[in-house]
Structure formats: structure tokens, C-alpha cells
Design an enzyme around this catalytic site. Structure first.
Site, PDB file in Angstrom:
ATOM      1  N   MET A  12      41.198   2.387  13.727  1.00 22.32           N
ATOM      2  CA  MET A  12      42.270   2.080  14.675  1.00 22.32           C
ATOM      3  C   MET A  12      42.000   2.824  15.987  1.00 22.32           C
ATOM      4  O   MET A  12      42.932   3.071  16.768  1.00 22.32           O
ATOM      5  CB  MET A  12      43.626   2.471  14.088  1.00 22.32           C
ATOM      6  CG  MET A  12      43.935   1.681  12.816  1.00 22.32           C
ATOM      7  SD  MET A  12      45.697   1.430  12.523  1.00 22.32           S
ATOM      8  CE  MET A  12      46.244   3.090  12.352  1.00 22.32           C
ATOM      9  N   HIS A  33      35.465   9.547  11.949  1.00 25.27           N
ATOM     10  CA  HIS A  33      34.985   8.165  12.146  1.00 25.27           C
ATOM     11  C   HIS A  33      33.483   8.153  12.404  1.00 25.27           C
ATOM     12  O   HIS A  33      32.757   7.301  11.891  1.00 25.27           O
ATOM     13  CB  HIS A  33      35.668   7.533  13.371  1.00 25.27           C
ATOM     14  CG  HIS A  33      37.149   7.403  13.258  1.00 25.27           C
ATOM     15  ND1 HIS A  33      38.021   8.111  14.040  1.00 25.27           N
ATOM     16  CD2 HIS A  33      37.917   6.624  12.442  1.00 25.27           C
ATOM     17  CE1 HIS A  33      39.268   7.776  13.729  1.00 25.27           C
ATOM     18  NE2 HIS A  33      39.235   6.883  12.772  1.00 25.27           N
ATOM     19  N   MET A  77      40.550  15.984   9.781  1.00 23.28           N
ATOM     20  CA  MET A  77      40.573  15.293  11.077  1.00 23.28           C
ATOM     21  C   MET A  77      41.417  14.027  10.968  1.00 23.28           C
ATOM     22  O   MET A  77      41.303  13.271  10.002  1.00 23.28           O
ATOM     23  CB  MET A  77      39.161  14.948  11.502  1.00 23.28           C
ATOM     24  CG  MET A  77      38.390  16.193  11.819  1.00 23.28           C
ATOM     25  SD  MET A  77      37.197  15.886  13.094  1.00 23.28           S
ATOM     26  CE  MET A  77      36.499  17.523  13.222  1.00 23.28           C
ATOM     27  N   GLN A 110      44.512   4.613   0.285  1.00 20.23           N
ATOM     28  CA  GLN A 110      43.971   3.436   0.985  1.00 20.23           C
ATOM     29  C   GLN A 110      42.650   3.003   0.333  1.00 20.23           C
ATOM     30  O   GLN A 110      42.404   1.821   0.117  1.00 20.23           O
ATOM     31  CB  GLN A 110      43.784   3.777   2.460  1.00 20.23           C
ATOM     32  CG  GLN A 110      43.015   2.735   3.253  1.00 20.23           C
ATOM     33  CD  GLN A 110      43.101   2.983   4.749  1.00 20.23           C
ATOM     34  OE1 GLN A 110      44.097   2.687   5.377  1.00 20.23           O
ATOM     35  NE2 GLN A 110      42.043   3.512   5.335  1.00 20.23           N
ATOM     36  N   GLN A 160      50.748  -2.518   9.716  1.00 16.35           N
ATOM     37  CA  GLN A 160      50.800  -1.392   8.784  1.00 16.35           C
ATOM     38  C   GLN A 160      51.770  -0.305   9.246  1.00 16.35           C
ATOM     39  O   GLN A 160      51.890   0.727   8.614  1.00 16.35           O
ATOM     40  CB  GLN A 160      49.405  -0.834   8.497  1.00 16.35           C
ATOM     41  CG  GLN A 160      48.703  -0.159   9.659  1.00 16.35           C
ATOM     42  CD  GLN A 160      47.243   0.131   9.333  1.00 16.35           C
ATOM     43  OE1 GLN A 160      46.405  -0.784   9.288  1.00 16.35           O
ATOM     44  NE2 GLN A 160      46.911   1.373   9.081  1.00 16.35           N
ATOM     45  N   ASP A 196      42.181   9.269   3.368  1.00 14.01           N
ATOM     46  CA  ASP A 196      43.190   8.268   2.990  1.00 14.01           C
ATOM     47  C   ASP A 196      42.836   7.749   1.595  1.00 14.01           C
ATOM     48  O   ASP A 196      42.436   6.594   1.419  1.00 14.01           O
ATOM     49  CB  ASP A 196      43.207   7.144   4.021  1.00 14.01           C
ATOM     50  CG  ASP A 196      43.633   7.658   5.382  1.00 14.01           C
ATOM     51  OD1 ASP A 196      44.712   8.249   5.476  1.00 14.01           O
ATOM     52  OD2 ASP A 196      42.868   7.504   6.350  1.00 14.01           O
TER      53      ASP A 196
END
Ligand code: PAF
Length: 290
Positions: free
Chosen positions: A27, A34, A181, A150, A58, A147
Site C-alpha cells: 500500500m 517492503h 517496521m 494476513q 480493507q 501481518d
């Protein structure tokens, strides 16, 4: 690096990439977590596609969609420097028609933990990830263990809907003081940022108790709650010790377990987790590669 916001153009550009293609869905507002996923994809795949899309479905109406941190220019610079092949950065209208009404719902797994207070969250995540899989057609997709729920939801979706995608899970990347992070860390004031390591401290405590032979989940949970409550700026949302595969709460830690917690620091809600035994991968086997 080629950037597009259009599905049709992405498909055309994607068809020119040699397999295996890795997808890193994000995102935006990128951080080292990332970029670690991007590097892993680059090591394992012939080409890497990154999606930058703040997925509205979401977020609940009460959540922080409009204030979600964004810095597209910086994201593009970081991805260019990292040597990413293709970036997909659609607008919301490109992903969702006005009369969109198709949802991917992973049932029980998505109702646990985060789903208890965010009932529509994983439906939004699963739907957008399924759409990204159809659009990008990656052979591998990269997600961070921060996550964890997820990851489990997407793993189940891949298996149940027979997506020919291999799910790759990377360790949580942490700041030197142990804070996981997250783009949301930018919401923290300096005082709140000082309080944030309490999440990792309580997970460390759980790991230590487990290493010392502790298997009573309730005792470990209690010790973690006390550690969180000792931090004046922290307000506990939940601490949970579950079977790492089903997310069912357990009393005895007699199998692989996921210790997860959500804590509010000021107005920011932070999540973190650890797998017991420490060092065990969250997923065993992972979903099959086509
Ligand atoms: O983890 C995230 O950043 C998002 O949930 C994801 C997977 C990109 C879907 O919008």
C-alpha cells in the site's frame, strides 16, 4: 522501471516478462520491510512487479483511509533504486467499478484476532490480492510475517481457490529497538515511539518463558499483559496464543503456536507476533508453485 496505473497496460507489459515473476503487493509508503520483500523476490524470480495501492475496501469507515500515509514520489524513487521491473499503481476506480459487488471471503480464519474488531478487513485484503493475482499473474507473491493473520488468510485463499501462486513469507524487519517496521509508525509522536518497543518486549518475554519450559498459554498471556500494562502510554487490545495453523486459542502450547498482540499507543494501533517454537516458519510447506 516501467510504471503503469492501467490494468490493460500492466497485462501487456507483464506478458513481456520472463517467468518466474514475483509480485510484492504493497500500500506504498515503503519502508525497509517492503524493500526486503523486493530483494527476496529479485533473488528468487526473473522479474519483480510491485503494486502500490491503498486499498479502500480493507479500511472500515471509522479507520484511517484518508490519512493513511502516502508519498508516491519517494516510493517510485526507492523502487527505481532497487531495480524493480514493473510498478502497478492504479487509482481506486481502476480496481473497483462503481457497482463492484464481488468479494473473496475467507471465513473462519478471517474472523479471529484482527477480524474480531475489523470484521470486513480481510474480505477487502483477500479481494484485492485475488484481483492482483489475476491481473499480474505472478508465479510467486511476497508478504511479511508482521501481518501473520494476513499471510494465513492469503495462504488459505490460494489453496482453496487454486491460485497457481507460491506464497513466500519473509521475517518481520525491525528497528534497532525491536519495533516492527510499519507505515503506521509514522503516526507516533516521539513519546509514543519511545513506548512502542513494549510490543517486542512482551513477545521476547513469551519466548523466554517458553524457552524455560513454560507451556501454559494462560500464564504466558498473563505475563505479557502485565508487561504491556506497565507501559503507561500503551492500551492493550488483545494478546492471543493460538494454534499457528487454525488460529484457535490454545491452553497448552503443545504444537506450533502464534503469539499475537494488538496495542494502541495514543491513537495508533500496532500489531506484532512471534511463532513458538522461536525460529519456526509460520507456514509449513507453503502453497504449491504451479
Ligand atoms: O499488507 C498490505 O500492505 C496490504 O494488506 C496488501 C497485502 C497490499 C493488500 O492491500
Amino acid at each position: 522501471m516501467i510504471v503503469t496505473q492501467y490494468v490493460s497496460e500492466l497485462r501487456r507489459l507483464r506478458s513481456e516478462l520472463s517467468p518466474p515473476v514475483g509480485l510484492v503487493p504493497t500500500m506504498g509508503f515503503l519502508h525497509e520491510g517492503h524493500l526486503a520483500l523486493v530483494r527476496q523476490s529479485q533473488e528468487e524470480c526473473a522479474a519483480t512487479v510491485v503494486s502500490l495501492f491503498v486499498n479502500p475496501t480493507q479500511f472500515a469507515p471509522t479507520e484511517d483511509l484518508t490519512n493513511y500515509p502516502r508519498d508516491a514520489e519517494r516510493d517510485m524513487r526507492l523502487l527505481e533504486e532497487a531495480g524493480v521491473d514493473l510498478v502497478f499503481a492504479p487509482q481506486a476506480e481502476e480496481m473497483y467499478a462503481n457497482d463492484h459487488e464481488t468479494w473473496v471471503m475467507v471465513d473462519r480464519l478471517a474472523r479471529r484476532l484482527e477480524g474480531a474488531t475489523r470484521p470486513t478487513h480481510f474480505q477487502g485484503v483477500a479481494t484485492v490480492v485475488a484481483a492482483l493475482f489475476h491481473i499480474v499473474e505472478p508465479q510467486r507473491a511476497y508478504f511479511g510475517q508482521k501481518d501473520a493473520q494476513q499471510v494465513l488468510v492469503i495462504d488459505r485463499m490460494i489453496r482453496d481457490l487454486h491460485f497457481p501462486v507460491e506464497l513466500r513469507v519473509a521475517d518481520t524487519v525491525r528497528e534497532p529497538d525491536g519495533v516492527a517496521m510499519s507505515s503506521r509508525n509514522t503516526y507516533l509522536s516521539p513519546d509514543e515511539r519511545q513506548a512502542a518497543p513494549v510490543l517486542r518486549r512482551s513477545l521476547d518475554l513469551a519466548e523466554r518463558l517458553w524457552q524455560d519450559g513454560g507451556r501454559d498459554a494462560e500464564q504466558i498471556r498473563k505475563a505479557m499483559v502485565e508487561a504491556i500494562e506497565a507501559e503507561p502510554l500503551a492500551r492493550l487490545d488483545y494478546v492471543s496464543i493460538t494454534d499457528a495453523r487454525t488460529l484457535d486459542e490454545i491452553h497448552m502450547i503443545d504444537r506450533k503456536a502464534l503469539v499475537s498482540l494488538a496495542v494502541r499507543i495514543g491513537r495508533t494501533r500496532l500489531i506484532d507476533n512471534a511463532v513458538l517454537p522461536p525460529g519456526e516458519p509460520l507456514l509449513t510447506g507453503g502453497s504449491p508453485c504451479s
